[in-house]
Write a protein that holds these residues in place. Structure first.
Motif, PDB file in Angstrom:
ATOM      1  N   LEU A 158       0.823  -1.210   0.000  1.00 18.23           N
ATOM      2  CA  LEU A 158       0.000   0.000   0.000  1.00 18.23           C
ATOM      3  C   LEU A 158       0.859   1.262   0.000  1.00 18.23           C
ATOM      4  CD1 LEU A 158      -2.825  -0.924   2.518  1.00 18.23           C
ATOM      5  CD2 LEU A 158      -3.185  -0.055   0.209  1.00 18.23           C
ATOM      6  N   ARG A 159       1.951   1.216   0.752  1.00 19.70           N
ATOM      7  CA  ARG A 159       2.769   2.425   0.930  1.00 19.70           C
ATOM      8  C   ARG A 159       3.508   2.792  -0.349  1.00 19.70           C
ATOM      9  NH1 ARG A 159       5.114   0.924   5.245  1.00 19.70           N
ATOM     10  NH2 ARG A 159       6.996   0.051   4.309  1.00 19.70           N
ATOM     11  N   ASP A 160       3.954   1.800  -1.092  1.00 16.58           N
ATOM     12  CA  ASP A 160       4.749   2.077  -2.289  1.00 16.58           C
ATOM     13  C   ASP A 160       4.109   1.389  -3.487  1.00 16.58           C
ATOM     14  OD1 ASP A 160       6.604   2.548  -4.233  1.00 16.58           O
ATOM     15  OD2 ASP A 160       8.322   1.767  -3.119  1.00 16.58           O
ATOM     16  N   GLN A 161       3.414   2.163  -4.287  1.00 16.46           N
ATOM     17  CA  GLN A 161       2.701   1.608  -5.430  1.00 16.46           C
ATOM     18  C   GLN A 161       3.644   1.084  -6.516  1.00 16.46           C
ATOM     19  OE1 GLN A 161      -0.806   1.444  -5.632  1.00 16.46           O
ATOM     20  NE2 GLN A 161      -0.712   2.044  -3.490  1.00 16.46           N
ATOM     21  N   SER A 162       4.929   1.463  -6.443  1.00 15.15           N
ATOM     22  CA  SER A 162       5.875   1.035  -7.480  1.00 15.15           C
ATOM     23  C   SER A 162       6.443  -0.356  -7.233  1.00 15.15           C
ATOM     24  CB  SER A 162       7.031   2.034  -7.571  1.00 15.15           C
ATOM     25  OG  SER A 162       7.848   1.977  -6.401  1.00 15.15           O
ATOM     26  N   VAL A 163       6.152  -0.950  -6.055  1.00 11.04           N
ATOM     27  CA  VAL A 163       6.745  -2.243  -5.714  1.00 11.04           C
ATOM     28  C   VAL A 163       6.457  -3.288  -6.786  1.00 11.04           C
ATOM     29  CG1 VAL A 163       6.594  -4.181  -4.104  1.00 11.04           C
ATOM     30  CG2 VAL A 163       6.813  -1.854  -3.231  1.00 11.04           C
ATOM     31  N   LEU A 164       5.229  -3.300  -7.283  1.00 13.05           N
ATOM     32  CA  LEU A 164       4.840  -4.299  -8.276  1.00 13.05           C
ATOM     33  C   LEU A 164       4.859  -3.743  -9.698  1.00 13.05           C
ATOM     34  CD1 LEU A 164       1.940  -6.093  -6.377  1.00 13.05           C
ATOM     35  CD2 LEU A 164       4.302  -6.838  -6.641  1.00 13.05           C
ATOM     36  N   GLY A 165       5.521  -2.625  -9.892  1.00 15.74           N
ATOM     37  CA  GLY A 165       5.700  -2.095 -11.243  1.00 15.74           C
ATOM     38  C   GLY A 165       4.388  -1.892 -11.975  1.00 15.74           C
TER      39      GLY A 165
END
Length: 367
Positions: free
Chosen positions: A149-156
């Motif tokens: 949730l905190r980092d939307q870029s984790v899953l590209g």
């Protein structure tokens, strides 16, 4: 910032199967996709020992060792692959440590079955995985959802995300993640099981309370009216003679719906009686998490000299400490529950799979 170490498949297996020799597995990328599925299966079957010993989490008592055969572990990895294969994932992001049964199977073995690259994320504060994929399989434990949730870029690009979750009750942040990512792009599968049994059942999270469906090789034992969950399976832990146990009765209270499904009503160590009422502490925690923005919280059963079993609430990092007592009372009034003591703490001691570590029985102090 800490980076990921690329481990070849044989090294990943060696470190996962014998963490005592090399220490806990750190941030890791392993390219099972470069090996090919037939070669991966040959490598795994040679690497897996005849017997693997794994311990329970220790959340309800001293950690206890249980033994499973390598064949049992590989069979369960194949069954998990069957649950997610239709979503056509192209990479695996795992938060589950391979020191426990779920992590060993889903982190170390499941990517091998699927022939997919693995990124293992063991702690907070790591950079975005060095794998670019648009269809992810996430092997989750409770603290994974705040990270996602905190980092939307984790899953590209994450056009499609399949989440496999086990080890504890699904946290409210899981629903927040599904909403943020888009329900049409996320499929959430829960696993029900234990170190003693391996995976017993699964369900797909949807609106309302979904029943659990037994894994293909699991059968009920005992009378259907029995409230405790009894099962038999070729993947039950081994006896001293090296054969799977004939049966196992868990600490879970269920309602059997038919020969293959059940509703879960609570775990024995999470069900307490206060003033004659049975209270599910997992449900209490779920309601409180929605009402108390905080880093973490836990309901702890304690011994009360006057009232018998009672509840303490531990709250870590509340956003508004001055409102904790009032919001707790308002939220639990609907459930008919009161809390004997509320303690604000810096952090809650949890195992590496997210379960609160066992707290020695103590007497409650009235507020």
């Amino acid at each position: 910032m800490e980076s990921y170490q690329e481990l070849a498949p044989p090294e990943l297996l060696a470190r996962s199967l014998d963490p005592g020799a090399t220490g806990p597995l750190g941030p890791t990328v392993t390219r099972w996709d470069r090996l090919g599925r037939e070669a991966a299966e040959e490598l795994v079957t040679k690497a897996l020992p005849d017997v693997v010993e794994l311990c329970t989490s220790g959340s309800t008592g001293p950690a206890a060792p249980w033994r499973h055969s390598g064949r049992q572990l590989w069979a369960e990895a194949g069954m998990l692959a069957d649950l997610v294969r239709a979503d056509r994932p192209r990479a695996v992001l795992s938060f589950a440590p391979p020191t426990h049964l779920y992590g060993l199977i889903a982190t170390a073995l499941l990517p091998a079955v699927l022939g997919l690259p693995l990124c293992y994320w063991p702690r907070y504060g790591l950079p975005t995985p060095a794998i670019d994929a648009d269809r992810w399989l996430v092997v989750a434990i409770p603290w994974a959802f705040p990270v996602l949730l905190r980092d939307q870029s984790v899953l590209g690009r994450r056009e499609r995300v399949t989440v496999l979750h086990s080890t504890a009750t699904l946290p409210a942040t899981a629903g927040d993640f599904v909403s943020a990512a888009g329900p049409d792009r996320v499929r959430l599968i829960e696993l029900f099981g234990s170190t003693e049994t391996g995976a017993i059942a699964h369900r797909e999270q949807a609106a309302g309370t979904s029943p659990w469906t037994l894994m293909d090789d699991v059968r009920f034992t005992d009378d259907p009216a029995d409230a405790r969950l009894g099962v038999t399976s070729p993947r039950l832990a081994l006896t001293p003679e090296g054969r799977p146990m004939a049966r196992w009765t868990t600490d879970d209270y269920v309602q059997r719906l038919d020969d293959r499904s059940f509703h879960f009503h609570g775990r024995r160590h999470r069900l307490i009686k206060v003033n004659g009422r049975r209270i599910d502490l997992d449900l209490v925690e779920e309601r409180l998490r929605a009402a108390l923005p905080c880093a973490d919280l836990s309901c702890v059963p304690v011994t009360d000299r006057i009232r018998g079993e009672h509840v303490e609430l531990l709250v870590a990092g509340p956003h508004e400490p001055q409102l904790v007592h009032r919001r707790t009372a308002e939220t639990l009034r609907e459930l008919g529950v009161t809390v004997g003591r509320i303690t604000i703490v810096d952090a809650i001691d949890r195992s590496d799979t997210g379960k609160p570590r066992r707290i020695a029985d103590r007497r409650a102090v009235s507020p």
